[in-house]
Design a protein around this motif. Structure first.
Motif, PDB file in Angstrom:
ATOM      1  N   GLU A  22       0.763 -26.279  36.003  1.00 23.74           N
ATOM      2  CA  GLU A  22       0.172 -27.499  36.672  1.00 23.74           C
ATOM      3  C   GLU A  22      -0.543 -27.425  38.163  1.00 23.74           C
ATOM      4  N   ARG A  28      -4.977 -29.968  43.599  1.00 20.83           N
ATOM      5  CA  ARG A  28      -5.785 -31.427  43.629  1.00 20.83           C
ATOM      6  C   ARG A  28      -6.878 -31.639  44.486  1.00 20.83           C
ATOM      7  N   ARG A  53      -3.611 -26.831  33.524  1.00 15.94           N
ATOM      8  CA  ARG A  53      -4.303 -26.877  34.881  1.00 15.94           C
ATOM      9  C   ARG A  53      -5.819 -27.103  34.720  1.00 15.94           C
ATOM     10  N   GLN A  56      -5.999 -30.920  33.738  1.00 15.42           N
ATOM     11  CA  GLN A  56      -5.856 -31.731  35.015  1.00 15.42           C
ATOM     12  C   GLN A  56      -7.043 -31.684  35.785  1.00 15.42           C
ATOM     13  N   GLU A  59      -9.839 -33.812  34.031  1.00 15.74           N
ATOM     14  CA  GLU A  59      -9.616 -34.964  34.373  1.00 15.74           C
ATOM     15  C   GLU A  59      -9.974 -35.466  35.756  1.00 15.74           C
TER      16      GLU A  59
END
Length: 152
Positions: A22, A28, A53, A56, A59
């Motif tokens: 992740e 992020r 990953r 994520q 998104e």
């Protein structure tokens, strides 16, 4: 065709499998910084690797851009995928502006193949690095690398 290639943000070093790693908090932030470079761009598709990953990352980009369409998940964008197959698959999207979200070594090799026609001239891509390429069609050696942005 305008093609953006985004490497996923920084990911955890350990997970049960590579596919399950992740994004970290730093990852992020890197992704959001790169996503800001896409504001106002006429993206038609966001296409991503099935790895966690990359999902994520895609998104986060989708949400930050207010992109209404869902992320398209494809099996041909994993780290060890063949860049030649990626270009073949991109034929279906040649009329559109596309963002690919994937991994090294694929993203660097894909850029090298698209721009130089060779797998031997890979582009260095850090986590959340964003490359912009242009061409009439996604063909080996026929695309122009407009820029590469590395997160700070």
């Amino acid at each position: 065709m305008r093609l953006w290639i985004l490497r996923h943000g920084e990911a955890q070093h350990r997970a049960r499998t590579d596919a399950e790693r992740e994004l970290t908090a730093n990852g992020r932030e890197e992704v959001l910084s790169s996503a800001a470079q896409l504001l106002g761009q006429p993206l038609r598709w966001i296409i991503a690797s099935p790895y966690v990953r990359a999902q994520q990352t895609a998104e986060l980009v989708r949400q930050s851009l207010g992109f209404a369409e869902p992320v398209v998940t494809v099996p041909w964008l994993t780290p060890e995928s063949d860049p030649r197959k990626v270009l073949e698959n991109l034929d279906l999207y040649a009329a559109d502006d596309v963002l690919l979200v994937s991994h090294q070594p694929l993203v660097g090799s894909l850029i090298g193949l698209a721009v130089h026609g060779s797998l031997q001239q890979a582009e260095p891509m850090h986590t959340a690095s964003l490359a912009e390429l242009e061409a009439d069609f996604p063909l080996a050696g026929a695309m122009e690398l407009s820029r590469v942005r590395h997160p700070v």
